[in-house]
Design a protein around this motif. Structure first.
Motif, PDB file in Angstrom:
ATOM      1  N   ALA A 174     -40.398  34.637 -63.818  1.00  0.00           N
ATOM      2  CA  ALA A 174     -39.426  35.758 -64.191  1.00  0.00           C
ATOM      3  C   ALA A 174     -39.909  36.723 -65.380  1.00  0.00           C
ATOM      4  CB  ALA A 174     -37.944  35.276 -64.499  1.00  0.00           C
ATOM      5  N   ALA A 175     -40.223  37.986 -64.925  1.00  0.00           N
ATOM      6  CA  ALA A 175     -40.878  38.675 -65.962  1.00  0.00           C
ATOM      7  C   ALA A 175     -40.449  40.283 -65.649  1.00  0.00           C
ATOM      8  CB  ALA A 175     -42.462  38.416 -65.719  1.00  0.00           C
ATOM      9  N   ARG A 176     -40.781  40.870 -67.064  1.00  0.00           N
ATOM     10  CA  ARG A 176     -40.467  42.451 -66.910  1.00  0.00           C
ATOM     11  C   ARG A 176     -41.820  43.039 -67.394  1.00  0.00           C
ATOM     12  NH1 ARG A 176     -36.744  42.671 -70.042  1.00  0.00           N
ATOM     13  NH2 ARG A 176     -35.018  42.845 -68.534  1.00  0.00           N
ATOM     14  N   CYS A 177     -42.230  44.066 -66.395  1.00  0.00           N
ATOM     15  CA  CYS A 177     -43.365  44.976 -66.971  1.00  0.00           C
ATOM     16  C   CYS A 177     -43.319  46.538 -66.877  1.00  0.00           C
ATOM     17  CB  CYS A 177     -44.427  44.577 -65.854  1.00  0.00           C
ATOM     18  SG  CYS A 177     -44.233  44.914 -64.379  1.00  0.00           S
ATOM     19  N   ALA A 178     -44.191  46.976 -67.334  1.00  0.00           N
ATOM     20  CA  ALA A 178     -44.126  48.443 -67.179  1.00  0.00           C
ATOM     21  C   ALA A 178     -45.511  48.984 -66.984  1.00  0.00           C
ATOM     22  CB  ALA A 178     -43.549  49.108 -68.656  1.00  0.00           C
ATOM     23  N   VAL A 179     -45.848  50.293 -66.506  1.00  0.00           N
ATOM     24  CA  VAL A 179     -46.861  50.945 -66.070  1.00  0.00           C
ATOM     25  C   VAL A 179     -47.081  52.200 -66.799  1.00  0.00           C
ATOM     26  CG1 VAL A 179     -47.429  49.700 -64.030  1.00  0.00           C
ATOM     27  CG2 VAL A 179     -45.806  51.806 -64.002  1.00  0.00           C
ATOM     28  N   TYR A 180     -47.196  52.145 -68.006  1.00  0.00           N
ATOM     29  CA  TYR A 180     -47.251  53.244 -68.803  1.00  0.00           C
ATOM     30  C   TYR A 180     -48.723  53.718 -69.296  1.00  0.00           C
ATOM     31  CZ  TYR A 180     -45.609  50.999 -72.839  1.00  0.00           C
ATOM     32  OH  TYR A 180     -45.338  49.890 -73.749  1.00  0.00           O
ATOM     33  N   ASP A 181     -49.513  52.723 -69.562  1.00  0.00           N
ATOM     34  CA  ASP A 181     -50.955  53.024 -70.148  1.00  0.00           C
ATOM     35  C   ASP A 181     -51.925  51.888 -69.436  1.00  0.00           C
ATOM     36  OD1 ASP A 181     -50.235  50.692 -71.482  1.00  0.00           O
ATOM     37  OD2 ASP A 181     -50.088  51.523 -73.478  1.00  0.00           O
ATOM     38  N   PRO A 182     -53.241  51.915 -69.765  1.00  0.00           N
ATOM     39  CA  PRO A 182     -53.998  50.981 -69.230  1.00  0.00           C
ATOM     40  C   PRO A 182     -53.578  49.374 -69.433  1.00  0.00           C
ATOM     41  CG  PRO A 182     -55.267  52.675 -69.962  1.00  0.00           C
ATOM     42  CD  PRO A 182     -53.862  53.050 -70.281  1.00  0.00           C
TER      43      PRO A 182
END
Ligand code: TPP
Ligand code: SF4
Ligand code: MG
Length: 259
Positions: A174-182
């Protein structure tokens, strides 16, 4: 410009999400991982109802997808995986689909530790239908159905699906991520891959929530929306792994050291 990673072969046309939308980046990362794991032609995605339907309707790729009734993706994926354990079976949903109308299905699949991988994009609202309040909407956030700002005393507080599932059940990952920079894109890809490997290795249920932006319904430019995500949304929704991954490795190492 140097291309360091060609797009996955299954993706054949550009997507038609709004400019800056996180859905396109997240979906591409999923397909990069699927390709690297050798499952491009042995995958099926149980699709939620929401902006992600653009992927089905625009036929941007050659991936087999099953359009589920709203909120029922985890139940559909369960049936598919039980009949075809040889396939890599994922869901691809929004926060409204996975965490509001589909909360029962999502939690029941996690409870049973179904060998499926759940991907959900949390953009803090119901994007497709015009930006209504979701269970993930931040306290005080203005939406089409919380025009004065979300009053949590009356509506409940933001829901944290990966933490609930990691805390109450025994998921493989179970995890949470984002994609706003490299850096966050690289982290997101690592988490997506681990979630898929959990299924391939027969470990069980995995969920990855992507904390995304919805510039259109937030009434912001993509750059403003990223700043808003960093300043506000990350306070409520921290990135990281809550079950499996490095958490599990560290726990294992601690246990070994204590022996
Ligand atoms: C049974 C049913 N109820 C309501 C709707 C209307 N509806 C379509 S998508 C959606 C919410 C989508 O929000 P989310 O899952 O967060 O996806 P997003 O568009 O934000 O990516 C709703 C309420 C519907 N299609 N079917
Ligand atoms: S409405 Fe929001 S979630 Fe939907 S495609 Fe546009 S930016 Fe993305
Ligand atoms: Mg949403």
């Amino acid at each position: 410009m140097k291309v360091i990673r060609e797009k996955p072969a299954v993706i054949q046309r550009p997507h038609n999400f709004c400019a800056g939308c996180s859905h396109g980046v997240f979906y591409r990362l999923i397909q990069e991982c699927v390709e690297e794991l050798g499952y491009s032609k042995r995958q099926i995605i149980a699709m939620g109802v929401g902006c992600n339907c653009n992927l089905t309707l625009s036929k941007i790729d050659t991936v087999d997808k099953f359009q589920c009734a709203h909120g029922r993706a985890a139940a559909s994926a369960t049936g598919i995986k039980r009949m075809r354990p040889d396939l890599l079976v994922m869901t691809y949903q929004g926060d409204g689909d996975c965490g509001v109308i589909g909360l029962g299905e999502t939690l029941n699949a996690a409870y049973r530790n179904e060998k499926i991988t759940v991907f959900t994009v949390n953009n803090l609202n119901f994007g497709m239908t015009g930006g209504q309040m979701s269970w993930t909407t931040l306290e005080g956030q203005k939406t089409a159905t919380s025009v004065r700002g979300r009053d949590c005393a009356a509506t409940g507080y933001p829901i944290h699906l990966p933490e609930i599932i990691a805390g109450q059940f025994r998921p493989a990952y179970a995890a949470r991520c984002a994609v706003y920079d490299p850096k966050t894109v690289a982290q997101a890809k690592k988490y997506i891959r681990r979630a898929l490997e959990a299924q391939i290795n027969g470990e069980g249920y995995a969920i990855v929530e992507l904390l995304g932006i919805c510039p259109t319904n937030w009434g912001m430019s993509p750059v403003q929306a990223i700043e808003h995500l960093q300043k506000k949304a990350l306070q409520e929704y921290p990135l990281g792994e809550f079950a499996g991954g490095e958490q599990a490795e560290l726990a294992f190492l601690r246990q070994e050291a204590e022996k």
